[in-house]
Design a protein around this motif. Structure first.
Motif, PDB file in Angstrom:
ATOM      1  N   VAL A  43       0.914  -1.223  -0.329  1.00  0.00           N
ATOM      2  CA  VAL A  43       0.125  -0.118   0.141  1.00  0.00           C
ATOM      3  C   VAL A  43       0.900   1.608  -0.188  1.00  0.00           C
ATOM      4  O   VAL A  43       1.879   1.361   0.706  1.00  0.00           O
ATOM      5  CB  VAL A  43      -1.232  -0.331   1.178  1.00  0.00           C
ATOM      6  CG1 VAL A  43      -1.610   1.039   1.554  1.00  0.00           C
ATOM      7  CG2 VAL A  43      -1.796  -1.328   0.820  1.00  0.00           C
ATOM      8  N   LYS A  44       0.825   1.765  -0.432  1.00  0.00           N
ATOM      9  CA  LYS A  44       1.439   3.336  -0.479  1.00  0.00           C
ATOM     10  C   LYS A  44       0.367   4.587  -0.980  1.00  0.00           C
ATOM     11  O   LYS A  44      -0.736   4.606  -1.380  1.00  0.00           O
ATOM     12  CB  LYS A  44       2.197   3.386  -1.766  1.00  0.00           C
ATOM     13  CG  LYS A  44       1.757   3.092  -3.204  1.00  0.00           C
ATOM     14  CD  LYS A  44       3.084   3.244  -4.634  1.00  0.00           C
ATOM     15  CE  LYS A  44       2.155   2.967  -5.800  1.00  0.00           C
ATOM     16  NZ  LYS A  44       3.278   2.468  -6.699  1.00  0.00           N
ATOM     17  N   VAL A  45       0.650   5.765  -0.725  1.00  0.00           N
ATOM     18  CA  VAL A  45       0.342   7.428  -0.889  1.00  0.00           C
ATOM     19  C   VAL A  45       1.378   7.507  -2.511  1.00  0.00           C
ATOM     20  O   VAL A  45       2.394   7.815  -1.890  1.00  0.00           O
ATOM     21  CB  VAL A  45       0.370   8.148   0.597  1.00  0.00           C
ATOM     22  CG1 VAL A  45      -0.374   9.416  -0.813  1.00  0.00           C
ATOM     23  CG2 VAL A  45      -0.443   7.551   1.304  1.00  0.00           C
ATOM     24  N   CYS A  57      -7.301  -0.655   4.102  1.00  0.00           N
ATOM     25  CA  CYS A  57      -8.444   0.439   5.159  1.00  0.00           C
ATOM     26  C   CYS A  57      -7.698  -0.094   6.149  1.00  0.00           C
ATOM     27  O   CYS A  57      -7.492   1.088   7.127  1.00  0.00           O
ATOM     28  CB  CYS A  57      -9.530  -0.288   4.923  1.00  0.00           C
ATOM     29  SG  CYS A  57     -10.830   0.028   3.886  1.00  0.00           S
ATOM     30  N   ASP A  58      -7.134  -1.170   6.634  1.00  0.00           N
ATOM     31  CA  ASP A  58      -6.605  -1.205   8.226  1.00  0.00           C
ATOM     32  C   ASP A  58      -4.754  -0.308   7.439  1.00  0.00           C
ATOM     33  O   ASP A  58      -4.683   0.613   9.190  1.00  0.00           O
ATOM     34  CB  ASP A  58      -5.849  -2.639   8.369  1.00  0.00           C
ATOM     35  CG  ASP A  58      -6.714  -3.602   8.266  1.00  0.00           C
ATOM     36  OD1 ASP A  58      -8.282  -3.224   8.625  1.00  0.00           O
ATOM     37  OD2 ASP A  58      -7.147  -4.676   8.741  1.00  0.00           O
ATOM     38  N   LEU A 100      -4.367   3.014  10.288  1.00  0.00           N
ATOM     39  CA  LEU A 100      -2.954   3.124  11.107  1.00  0.00           C
ATOM     40  C   LEU A 100      -2.233   4.005  10.956  1.00  0.00           C
ATOM     41  O   LEU A 100      -1.689   4.520  11.961  1.00  0.00           O
ATOM     42  CB  LEU A 100      -1.761   1.570  10.728  1.00  0.00           C
ATOM     43  CG  LEU A 100      -0.676   1.780  11.206  1.00  0.00           C
ATOM     44  CD1 LEU A 100      -0.287   1.363  13.312  1.00  0.00           C
ATOM     45  CD2 LEU A 100      -0.299   0.720  10.225  1.00  0.00           C
ATOM     46  N   HIS A 101      -2.176   4.921   9.687  1.00  0.00           N
ATOM     47  CA  HIS A 101      -1.389   5.559   9.394  1.00  0.00           C
ATOM     48  C   HIS A 101      -2.017   6.801   9.588  1.00  0.00           C
ATOM     49  O   HIS A 101      -1.270   8.028   9.129  1.00  0.00           O
ATOM     50  CB  HIS A 101      -0.594   5.624   7.956  1.00  0.00           C
ATOM     51  CG  HIS A 101       0.464   4.793   7.909  1.00  0.00           C
ATOM     52  ND1 HIS A 101      -0.205   3.476   7.585  1.00  0.00           N
ATOM     53  CD2 HIS A 101       1.864   4.778   7.856  1.00  0.00           C
ATOM     54  CE1 HIS A 101       1.212   2.705   7.156  1.00  0.00           C
ATOM     55  NE2 HIS A 101       2.076   3.359   7.565  1.00  0.00           N
ATOM     56  N   ASN A 115      -9.447   7.807  -2.698  1.00  0.00           N
ATOM     57  CA  ASN A 115      -8.977   9.414  -2.680  1.00  0.00           C
ATOM     58  C   ASN A 115      -9.323   9.831  -0.865  1.00  0.00           C
ATOM     59  O   ASN A 115      -9.556   9.364   0.451  1.00  0.00           O
ATOM     60  CB  ASN A 115     -10.312   9.941  -2.661  1.00  0.00           C
ATOM     61  CG  ASN A 115     -10.355  10.328  -4.326  1.00  0.00           C
ATOM     62  OD1 ASN A 115      -9.725   9.473  -4.690  1.00  0.00           O
ATOM     63  ND2 ASN A 115     -11.492  10.757  -4.998  1.00  0.00           N
ATOM     64  N   ILE A 116      -8.066  10.721  -0.431  1.00  0.00           N
ATOM     65  CA  ILE A 116      -7.914  10.998   1.099  1.00  0.00           C
ATOM     66  C   ILE A 116      -8.305  12.332   0.996  1.00  0.00           C
ATOM     67  O   ILE A 116      -8.433  13.214   0.031  1.00  0.00           O
ATOM     68  CB  ILE A 116      -6.159  11.352   0.820  1.00  0.00           C
ATOM     69  CG1 ILE A 116      -5.494   9.466   0.779  1.00  0.00           C
ATOM     70  CG2 ILE A 116      -5.779  11.318   2.693  1.00  0.00           C
ATOM     71  CD1 ILE A 116      -3.784  10.215   1.009  1.00  0.00           C
ATOM     72  N   LYS A 117      -9.650  12.271   2.064  1.00  0.00           N
ATOM     73  CA  LYS A 117     -10.364  13.485   2.651  1.00  0.00           C
ATOM     74  C   LYS A 117      -8.867  13.742   2.808  1.00  0.00           C
ATOM     75  O   LYS A 117      -8.483  14.403   3.572  1.00  0.00           O
ATOM     76  CB  LYS A 117     -10.409  13.377   3.495  1.00  0.00           C
ATOM     77  CG  LYS A 117     -12.362  12.537   3.628  1.00  0.00           C
ATOM     78  CD  LYS A 117     -13.200  12.730   4.117  1.00  0.00           C
ATOM     79  CE  LYS A 117     -14.497  11.619   3.963  1.00  0.00           C
ATOM     80  NZ  LYS A 117     -15.557  11.801   5.341  1.00  0.00           N
TER      81      LYS A 117
END
Length: 272
Positions: free
Chosen positions: A126-128, A232-233, A237-238, A270-272
């Motif tokens: 998982v990455k941003v 989602c986990d 966590l981050h 999408n990140i809020k």
């Protein structure tokens, strides 16, 4: 070329054209020998020989033999100009079609390369990342976990044909509700795909232009919820907060292989 006449074998050698082709040209009235003697031998004049490079040039330019015959046997500047203009239009259309086909194959090849890298190196972290903004053709419909009918989408294909466009690149599905996606509930989705032909802006929608959480899912879509749960986990966590909608970008799917173990899907949130 000092002689006044040349038999067909000489013409073949001098002009680099097969005797069979010369006989065919004679048959259709495009280029006939100026003399056929009692024994059936065909002889061509100098003028005949000089006609052959002209025919070759017309053929190189895309004219049919019938068109060449008409232009050469019925000299008229206006007619020739009209014939040339018509052929230019035909070639421009062919060029446009070739450009579209090339772009489509390049995009597809790029997806295959991306999938190969994901499979080879098991890229499932998982990455941003920042998702570049682009505009896509879109079409709203319902999704009920039937992936093949959504990815190879007949309704979407018909819609694209209806608006006179063509599509390229990966199929992307926008799910209106992440919660419903995790629960496997039927929901409204939007099909997104890149248009190949310029179209009215109201037919397009924005996608990207922001930070997102991304993760590749390898294998069948039947267990894709496991990757959703992992994402989602990770976001919890981050300390990231997610919007309601989410996306699936199909890198390797039914369009390319029937082996579901080789499917590669990028899940985007999408990140809020």
């Amino acid at each position: 070329m000092e002689k006044e006449k040349y038999y067909i074998g000489e013409v073949e050698k001098i002009c680099g054209i097969a005797k069979k082709t010369l006989r065919f040209y004679d048959k259709i009235g495009l280029l006939s020998p100026f003399e056929i003697n009692n024994n059936g031998y065909r002889y061509y004049s100098k003028d005949n020989l000089y006609t052959i490079p002209v025919i070759k040039y017309y053929k190189q330019s895309g004219f049919t033999l019938e068109s060449i015959k008409k232009v050469m046997n019925d000299f008229n500047c206006q007619h020739i100009e009209e014939s040339f203009s018509e052929k230019i239009k035909d070639l421009e259309e062919m060029e446009r079609e070739l450009v579209l086909k090339k772009r489509s194959l390049e995009d597809w090849n790029s997806l295959v390369k991306e999938a190969r890298m994901v499979l080879e190196y098991n890229l499932t972290d998982v990455k941003v990342k920042y998702l570049e903004k682009d505009r896509y053709i879109h079409h709203t419909q319902e999704f009920n976990e039937d992936y093949i009918s959504s990815v190879i989408n007949i309704d979407f294909t018909n819609y694209i044909e209806e608006i006179g466009n063509a599509i390229t690149g990966p199929v992307i599905i926008e799910f209106s509700s992440l919660e419903n996606k995790l629960k496997g509930k039927t929901q409204k989705i939007r099909m997104l795909q890149k248009n190949l032909i310029k179209c009215d802006s109201e037919l397009l929608t924005d996608f990207g232009g922001r930070l997102v959480v991304s993760c590749y899912h390898i294998g069948s879509h039947k267990n894709i919820k496991e990757t959703y749960k992992k994402m989602c986990d990770w976001t919890k966590l981050h300390n990231y907060k997610l919007e309601d909608c989410c996306y699936e970008r199909y890198v390797m799917d039914y369009w390319t292989t029937k082996d579901e173990d080789k499917f590669v899907t990028e899940i985007i949130m999408n990140i809020k």
